[in-house]
Scaffold this active site. Structure first.
Site, PDB file in Angstrom:
ATOM      1  N   ASP A   1     -28.201 -35.172 -17.923  1.00  0.00           N
ATOM      2  CA  ASP A   1     -26.795 -35.139 -17.490  1.00  0.00           C
ATOM      3  C   ASP A   1     -26.818 -35.781 -16.098  1.00  0.00           C
ATOM      4  O   ASP A   1     -27.769 -36.529 -15.777  1.00  0.00           O
ATOM      5  CB  ASP A   1     -26.277 -33.688 -17.459  1.00  0.00           C
ATOM      6  CG  ASP A   1     -24.757 -33.596 -17.260  1.00  0.00           C
ATOM      7  OD1 ASP A   1     -24.011 -33.793 -18.236  1.00  0.00           O
ATOM      8  OD2 ASP A   1     -24.295 -33.353 -16.120  1.00  0.00           O
TER       9      ASP A   1
ATOM     10  N   THR B   1     -23.412 -42.118 -24.994  1.00  0.00           N
ATOM     11  CA  THR B   1     -22.191 -41.446 -24.515  1.00  0.00           C
ATOM     12  C   THR B   1     -21.123 -42.485 -24.180  1.00  0.00           C
ATOM     13  O   THR B   1     -19.963 -42.356 -24.584  1.00  0.00           O
ATOM     14  CB  THR B   1     -22.514 -40.551 -23.308  1.00  0.00           C
ATOM     15  OG1 THR B   1     -23.605 -39.705 -23.656  1.00  0.00           O
ATOM     16  CG2 THR B   1     -21.324 -39.719 -22.911  1.00  0.00           C
TER      17      THR B   1
ATOM     18  N   LYS C   1     -26.267 -25.302 -21.660  1.00  0.00           N
ATOM     19  CA  LYS C   1     -26.304 -26.268 -20.549  1.00  0.00           C
ATOM     20  C   LYS C   1     -27.150 -25.683 -19.433  1.00  0.00           C
ATOM     21  O   LYS C   1     -27.307 -24.460 -19.348  1.00  0.00           O
ATOM     22  CB  LYS C   1     -24.877 -26.521 -20.037  1.00  0.00           C
ATOM     23  CG  LYS C   1     -24.719 -27.795 -19.250  1.00  0.00           C
ATOM     24  CD  LYS C   1     -24.514 -29.023 -20.121  1.00  0.00           C
ATOM     25  CE  LYS C   1     -24.517 -30.284 -19.285  1.00  0.00           C
ATOM     26  NZ  LYS C   1     -24.122 -31.463 -20.065  1.00  0.00           N
TER      27      LYS C   1
ATOM     28  N   LYS D   1     -17.791 -29.222 -28.316  1.00  0.00           N
ATOM     29  CA  LYS D   1     -18.159 -30.632 -28.501  1.00  0.00           C
ATOM     30  C   LYS D   1     -19.170 -30.772 -29.634  1.00  0.00           C
ATOM     31  O   LYS D   1     -19.041 -31.621 -30.517  1.00  0.00           O
ATOM     32  CB  LYS D   1     -18.762 -31.148 -27.197  1.00  0.00           C
ATOM     33  CG  LYS D   1     -19.248 -32.568 -27.240  1.00  0.00           C
ATOM     34  CD  LYS D   1     -20.000 -32.943 -25.971  1.00  0.00           C
ATOM     35  CE  LYS D   1     -19.258 -32.496 -24.734  1.00  0.00           C
ATOM     36  NZ  LYS D   1     -19.788 -33.070 -23.495  1.00  0.00           N
TER      37      LYS D   1
END
Ligand code: NDP
Length: 433
Positions: free
Chosen positions: A154, A198, A114, A102
């Site tokens: 997130d 996003t 992550k 990404k």
């Protein structure tokens, strides 16, 4: 598989990328000789640590936290932290792996990583969330840095959590290192449009896909899943572009509102009151809340899954196709199962994989890092325009790679091939590291 037993989501994410790469390695046999694929599937570093904290009753609680620093060929590790009880190494590795590709698609100088924890923020007081964040950062800080590893939010990690994390980082290091975290509040180094990025980016990508068929979102009936950060701003931008957004969900069910979702009310319920979509439905005269229902039963022309992985299976995909869906864009990471993706592709539905469609969040994080590095801050309209152009670029890269490899319109193949080529070229140039 044998090397990473039990990490189902990680296996799924790797398989999805590798399935696209046959024609690439045939064209570039040196990738095989240099073991690029084996290297790209192995994280550079994985951290697992204990997070002890004290709850409001004075009891000691223990959670487990992770940071997977997956690939730094293009820049410092970049990717969010997830707080959700389902978090384990397999989820963090799948998200970290996806993030590598990404981030490459954005065209910005960021590697992939992550992290997260099995901590469940639901029902916890602000003070408990703060103590948890402070404890987590007390271990994590030594692995971070604006040139090393830059986390963001997130699922379960929004502005409140980023604030507590940044506060503890600053306190421990005695450094006001703004670029070490993104998703910060506007008052202390955050970027305009990061909150919206996003969801907005997913909608910009959808518009680009629809434009290839000479159409747009205007007048289209849209369903989003989830009602968190990504879902709210996808709904807001789709509505601003003339779509009729009629449904959203959470893990307890979905709400259908034929008058069109009132995004301001949804924001109030979710962001301010920290309520549920059932609370939203209770405040809207014609809205209906369906307990335990699947939002994909609601007919729509454009579906934007924005909740979580594997939330849309092949049965749901077939139902959406029967009801006339023309485009699906993944605002969440891997929300569609591989069988669902096949259903969409075989039916000729425009399908955007998350690593392309939701890249606007991390791209705007990179814009936040740029502003922090130059001690600057840009206005909303200027930043949104940069985001829109980045998403047009992501779409172009996917479409171009798909054409180049004889798969026009296949955004899954295009996204995987284009991003893999960029990461692989950089890894080869950097030697065996
Ligand atoms: P939030 O925590 O803000 O919201 C998550 C939403 O999804 C909530 O409404 C939650 O409902 C819902 N949800 C979670 N699990 C389920 C489930 N099993 N069934 C139905 N609904 C569910 O997270 P974000 O909006 O930030 O993230 C959503 C997705 O987007 C994730 O896949 C994330 O990785 C991805 N993403 C996020 C980015 C960002 O910038 N935030 C960037 C790129 C991707 P409930 O409250 O009931 O749990």
């Amino acid at each position: 598989l044998a090397r990473n037993p039990g990490e189902q989501e990680f296996h799924q994410a790797v398989r999805e990328v590798l399935e696209s790469l046959g024609p690439v390695v045939r064209r570039h046999p040196d990738y095989l000789h240099q073991a690029v694929i084996e290297r790209i599937c192995e994280p550079e570093r994985q951290l697992i640590f204990r997070v002890p904290w004290v709850d409001d009753q004075g009891r000691v609680q223990i959670n487990r936290a992770f940071r997977v620093e997956f690939n730094s060929a293009l820049g410092p590790y970049k990717g969010g932290l997830r707080f959700h009880p389902s978090v384990y190494l397999g989820i963090v590795k799948f998200l970290g792996f996806e993030q590598v590709f990404k981030n490459a698609l954005t065209g910005m100088p960021i590697g992939g990583g992550k992290g997260g924890s099995d901590f469940d923020p639901k029902g916890r007081s602000d003070a408990e969330v703060m103590r948890f964040c402070q404890s987590l950062m007390t271990e994590l800080y030594r692995h971070l840095g604006e040139h090393t590893d830059v986390p963001a939010g997130d699922i379960g990690v929004g502005g409140r959590e980023i604030g507590y994390l940044f506060g503890q980082y600053k306190r421990i290091t005695n450094r006001y290192e703004s670029g070490v975290l993104t998703g910060k509040g506007l008052a202390y180094g955050g970027s305009q449009v990061r909150t919206e990025a996003t969801g907005y980016g997913t909608v910009f990508f959808t518009e680009e896909m629809l434009a290839t068929r000479g159409t747009s979102l205007s007048g289209r009936r849209v369903v989003v899943s989830g009602s968190g950060n990504v879902a709210i701003y996808a709904a807001q931008k789709a509505a601003a572009l003339g779509a009729h957004v009629v449904a959203c969900s959470d893990s307890s069910g979905y709400v259908i509102d034929e008058d069109g979702l009132d995004v301001d009310l949804l924001r109030q319920v979710k962001e301010v009151d920290r309520g549920r979509v059932s609370d939203y439905a209770a405040q809207r005269p014609r809205a209906e809340f369906v307990t335990g229902g699947r939002v994909w039963d609601v007919a729509c022309e454009v579906a934007l899954p924005c909740a979580t992985q594997n939330e849309l299976d092949d049965a749901a995909a077939r139902r959406l196709v029967e009801q006339g869906v023309v485009a699906v864009a993944e605002g969440a990471n891997m929300p569609c199962t591989p069988d669902a993706v096949r259903v969409f592709q075989e039916a000729g539905v425009l399908f955007a994989p998350g690593k392309a469609a939701n890249a606007g969040g991390v791209a705007t994080s990179a814009l936040e890092m740029q502003q922090n590095a130059s001690r600057d801050s840009w206005g909303f309209a200027e930043t949104e325009e940069k985001l829109r152009r980045i998403m047009v670029g992501v779409h172009e890269r996917c479409a171009h790679a798909a054409d180049d490899y004889g798969l026009p319109g296949n955004y899954v193949a295009g996204a995987n091939i284009s991003s893999f080529l960029q990461v692989a070229e950089s890894m080869l140039a950097l030697g065996v590291v």
